[in-house]
Design a protein around this motif. Structure first.
Motif, PDB file in Angstrom:
ATOM      1  N   GLY A 295      31.188 -28.534 -31.679  1.00 53.22           N
ATOM      2  CA  GLY A 295      31.758 -28.067 -30.699  1.00 53.22           C
ATOM      3  C   GLY A 295      31.102 -28.619 -29.496  1.00 53.22           C
ATOM      4  O   GLY A 295      30.056 -29.445 -29.439  1.00 53.22           O
ATOM      5  N   ASP A 296      31.203 -28.232 -28.326  1.00 53.90           N
ATOM      6  CA  ASP A 296      30.495 -28.751 -26.946  1.00 53.90           C
ATOM      7  C   ASP A 296      29.458 -27.828 -26.623  1.00 53.90           C
ATOM      8  O   ASP A 296      29.515 -26.533 -26.675  1.00 53.90           O
ATOM      9  CB  ASP A 296      31.531 -28.884 -25.989  1.00 53.90           C
ATOM     10  CG  ASP A 296      32.711 -29.774 -26.020  1.00 53.90           C
ATOM     11  OD1 ASP A 296      32.453 -30.880 -26.793  1.00 53.90           O
ATOM     12  OD2 ASP A 296      33.894 -29.539 -25.770  1.00 53.90           O
ATOM     13  N   TRP A 297      28.523 -28.203 -26.103  1.00 53.21           N
ATOM     14  CA  TRP A 297      27.390 -27.492 -25.149  1.00 53.21           C
ATOM     15  C   TRP A 297      27.835 -26.517 -24.292  1.00 53.21           C
ATOM     16  O   TRP A 297      28.552 -27.006 -23.499  1.00 53.21           O
ATOM     17  CB  TRP A 297      26.456 -28.417 -24.806  1.00 53.21           C
ATOM     18  CG  TRP A 297      25.209 -28.996 -25.754  1.00 53.21           C
ATOM     19  CD1 TRP A 297      25.226 -30.390 -26.161  1.00 53.21           C
ATOM     20  CD2 TRP A 297      24.319 -28.159 -26.255  1.00 53.21           C
ATOM     21  NE1 TRP A 297      24.205 -30.350 -27.125  1.00 53.21           N
ATOM     22  CE2 TRP A 297      23.627 -29.097 -27.023  1.00 53.21           C
ATOM     23  CE3 TRP A 297      23.572 -26.954 -26.204  1.00 53.21           C
ATOM     24  CZ2 TRP A 297      22.542 -28.849 -27.984  1.00 53.21           C
ATOM     25  CZ3 TRP A 297      22.441 -26.745 -26.840  1.00 53.21           C
ATOM     26  CH2 TRP A 297      21.662 -27.639 -27.552  1.00 53.21           C
ATOM     27  N   ARG A 298      27.587 -25.402 -24.180  1.00 56.89           N
ATOM     28  CA  ARG A 298      28.070 -24.273 -23.149  1.00 56.89           C
ATOM     29  C   ARG A 298      26.643 -23.854 -22.500  1.00 56.89           C
ATOM     30  O   ARG A 298      25.641 -23.576 -22.970  1.00 56.89           O
ATOM     31  CB  ARG A 298      28.734 -23.258 -23.568  1.00 56.89           C
ATOM     32  CG  ARG A 298      29.978 -23.625 -24.312  1.00 56.89           C
ATOM     33  CD  ARG A 298      31.034 -24.117 -23.419  1.00 56.89           C
ATOM     34  NE  ARG A 298      32.198 -24.232 -24.163  1.00 56.89           N
ATOM     35  CZ  ARG A 298      33.307 -23.570 -24.152  1.00 56.89           C
ATOM     36  NH1 ARG A 298      33.148 -22.207 -23.723  1.00 56.89           N
ATOM     37  NH2 ARG A 298      34.494 -24.006 -24.979  1.00 56.89           N
ATOM     38  N   PHE A 299      26.505 -24.415 -21.032  1.00 55.66           N
ATOM     39  CA  PHE A 299      25.234 -23.873 -20.297  1.00 55.66           C
ATOM     40  C   PHE A 299      25.368 -23.055 -19.390  1.00 55.66           C
ATOM     41  O   PHE A 299      26.372 -22.916 -18.750  1.00 55.66           O
ATOM     42  CB  PHE A 299      24.804 -25.543 -19.536  1.00 55.66           C
ATOM     43  CG  PHE A 299      24.167 -26.431 -20.597  1.00 55.66           C
ATOM     44  CD1 PHE A 299      22.914 -26.035 -21.399  1.00 55.66           C
ATOM     45  CD2 PHE A 299      24.725 -27.418 -21.220  1.00 55.66           C
ATOM     46  CE1 PHE A 299      22.422 -27.036 -21.953  1.00 55.66           C
ATOM     47  CE2 PHE A 299      24.490 -28.230 -21.944  1.00 55.66           C
ATOM     48  CZ  PHE A 299      23.158 -28.132 -22.388  1.00 55.66           C
ATOM     49  N   ASN A 300      24.345 -22.237 -19.127  1.00 57.68           N
ATOM     50  CA  ASN A 300      24.231 -21.244 -18.208  1.00 57.68           C
ATOM     51  C   ASN A 300      22.931 -21.498 -17.292  1.00 57.68           C
ATOM     52  O   ASN A 300      21.978 -21.547 -17.865  1.00 57.68           O
ATOM     53  CB  ASN A 300      24.207 -19.833 -18.522  1.00 57.68           C
ATOM     54  CG  ASN A 300      24.265 -18.933 -17.096  1.00 57.68           C
ATOM     55  OD1 ASN A 300      25.201 -18.856 -16.537  1.00 57.68           O
ATOM     56  ND2 ASN A 300      22.995 -18.133 -17.221  1.00 57.68           N
ATOM     57  N   ARG A 301      22.945 -21.671 -15.992  1.00 56.05           N
ATOM     58  CA  ARG A 301      21.757 -22.080 -15.213  1.00 56.05           C
ATOM     59  C   ARG A 301      21.651 -20.895 -14.104  1.00 56.05           C
ATOM     60  O   ARG A 301      22.880 -20.494 -13.476  1.00 56.05           O
ATOM     61  CB  ARG A 301      21.979 -23.404 -14.397  1.00 56.05           C
ATOM     62  CG  ARG A 301      20.995 -23.610 -13.438  1.00 56.05           C
ATOM     63  CD  ARG A 301      21.182 -25.042 -12.721  1.00 56.05           C
ATOM     64  NE  ARG A 301      20.825 -26.212 -13.631  1.00 56.05           N
ATOM     65  CZ  ARG A 301      21.523 -27.111 -13.991  1.00 56.05           C
ATOM     66  NH1 ARG A 301      22.901 -27.026 -13.882  1.00 56.05           N
ATOM     67  NH2 ARG A 301      20.929 -28.063 -14.800  1.00 56.05           N
TER      68      ARG A 301
END
Length: 363
Positions: free
Chosen positions: A149-155
Motif C-alpha cells: 500500500g501507500d505511505w500515509r504520513f502525518n506531520r
C-alpha cells in the motif's frame, strides 16, 4: 545557573547525524522547497537530472532567499529570484545573465549539505564541526512495494526536544498509562549508532489511552466497542542515530494477520521546537488480502499512537537526575548513548553493543 549534566542540555547544540527534512513526494522535478532546521535556513531543489540538492538559503550576491518568490530551477541549477544568478550542486555560480565574467569568489560560494535520498525521504547530515557522515541509514526492503500500500504520513510541529522523544525507546513503564498496553517482553539492544526495542505488547481495553490531538472520535470508546483483542503482536523499533526511527511490527489475530513498517522522525527546528512526522505502510501476512478499508483505518490508529505521547511531551519538564525504579528501563544508559551525538567527535564515547532485558519480561 542551570545545571547541565549532559551535552544535549546545552542551548544551541544539535545532534550530529542524519535528520529527515523532506519526503521525496514533496519534491518533483524542478521543485524548490525552503527548509528551516537547526536554526539554519536552506534551500532544497531537484534538477532535471533528478538529483536533490540542499544549499544554504541566501544568495552570496545581495542576500536574496533562493527559495523566495520567483525562484526556479534551470537545468540542474537554482536561479536566484533577485538578479538571476544560478547555482549548481557544488554551491558555485554557473551563470549571471548580465555579466561577462563570473567572480572567482562565486565558486563554491554556498555551503552544500550532505544528503541521502532513500525509502521515500530526503535526509540531511548535520555536524556543527563540518565532518563527513560516518554511518548510514539502512534501506527499508518493502519500500515502494505494491502489496504494502501507500505511505500515509502525518506531520506536526511540537514544543519539545529530541531528548524527550527518544527516551520512549527504552521506557517500558509508559505503555500501560499512555498506550493502554501491557509489555510482555521489552528488550533493548545498543550499538554505537543505533538503539533498538524488541517488544511484545498486549492491548488491554481496561487501560485508557491518552486521547491524541487530531483524532475526531473518542479513541477509548472505539476500543471498548471493538472489544478485547486476542492477538499476538510483536515488533522491533530502531533509532538509527538521534532522530530517525524504523519500526517493523506484526500482529496475528483471528480475523486477519498483518505486518507494518512505521517511519517516525523528529527533526529539530530550534532548541524549543521539533518537526515530528509519522508514516505507516501495511501488508497482509497471509495469501488473503487485507480488507480495503483497513489500509485507510490502520494508519490513523498507528499515527494516533504517537499522538498520545505528544500530549505528554509538550507539557512535561525534563529531569536530568530522575528518580528511577527497577521497572523503568535503561534510561540513563540511553541518555549516555544519545549524548554521543552532541559531543565533539574526539570525545565520542564508544561502548560495545549491549542487550538490556527488561524486568517485565514474561515469555
Amino acid at each position: 545557573m542551570t545545571d547541565t549534566r549532559y551535552a544535549f542540555e546545552q542551548p544551541g547544540v544539535f545532534a550530529r547525524g542524519w535528520h529527515i527534512v523532506a519526503l521525496s513526494q514533496e519534491l518533483p522535478l524542478g521543485g524548490v522547497k525552503a527548509l528551516n532546521y537547526f536554526n539554519e535556513e536552506c534551500v532544497l531543489f531537484r534538477g532535471e537530472d533528478g538529483k536533490a540538492v540542499i544549499l544554504d538559503a541566501y544568495c552570496p550576491h545581495l542576500g536574496a532567499h533562493l527559495a523566495g518568490t520567483g525562484s526556479r530551477v534551470v537545468g540542474n541549477t537554482i536561479r536566484c529570484p533577485f538578479h538571476g544568478w544560478q547555482f549548481d550542486c557544488t554551491g558555485s555560480c554557473t551563470a549571471i545573465p548580465y555579466a561577462s565574467k563570473i567572480p572567482d569568489r562565486a565558486r563554491n560560494a554556498l555551503r552544500v549539505w550532505p544528503i541521502v535520498e532513500k525509502n521515500g525521504f530526503i535526509a540531511i547530515w548535520y555536524d556543527r564541526e563540518g565532518g563527513d557522515p560516518n554511518w548510514d541509514l539502512p534501506e527499508i526492503p518493502e519500500w515502494n512495494q505494491g502489496e504494502w500500500g501507500d505511505w500515509r504520513f502525518n506531520r506536526t510541529i511540537i514544543k519539545s526536544h529530541g531528548r524527550e522523544i527518544i527516551e520512549n525507546i527504552v521506557d517500558a513503564g509508559h505503555f500501560p498509562s499512555v498506550h493502554g498496553g501491557i509489555p510482555l517482553q521489552f528488550d533493548n539492544v545498543f550499538t554505537p549508532y543505533s538503539v533498538s526495542q524488541e517488544s511484545r505488547i498486549q492491548p488491554d481495553i481496561n487501560l485508557p489511552i491518552i486521547q491524541p490531538r487530531g483524532i475526531d472520535f473518542d479513541i477509548n470508546a472505539a476500543r471498548q466497542e471493538r472489544g478485547a483483542m486476542e492477538a499476538d503482536g510483536w515488533g522491533v523499533a530502531t533509532y538509527h542515530g538521534p532522530s530517525v526511527m524504523y519500526y517493523y511490527t506484526t500482529l496475528k489475530g483471528p480475523e486477519f494477520s498483518y505486518a507494518s513498517w512505521w517511519l517516525n522522525y523528529h527533526t529539530p527546528i530550534n532548541n524549543e521546537e521539533v518537526e515530528l512526522v509519522s508514516g505507516v505502510i501495511v501488508a497482509s501476512l497471509t495469501d488473503e488480502p487485507l480488507p480495503k478499508e483497513f489500509y485507510d483505518t490502520y494508519p490513523i490508529s498507528a499515527i494516533a499512537a504517537f499522538g498520545s505521547d505528544v500530549e505528554v511531551w509538550e507539557t512535561k519538564k525534563y529531569r536530568n537526575d530522575p528518580i528511577l525504579c527497577d521497572g523503568d528501563g535503561p534510561i540513563n544508559k540511553l541518555r549516555k548513548w544519545y549524548e554521543r551525538f552532541y559531543l565533539p567527535r574526539s570525545q565520542e564515547a564508544w561502548e560495545e553493543p549491549a542487550r538490556v532485558i527488561s524486568s517485565v519480561r514474561d515469555v
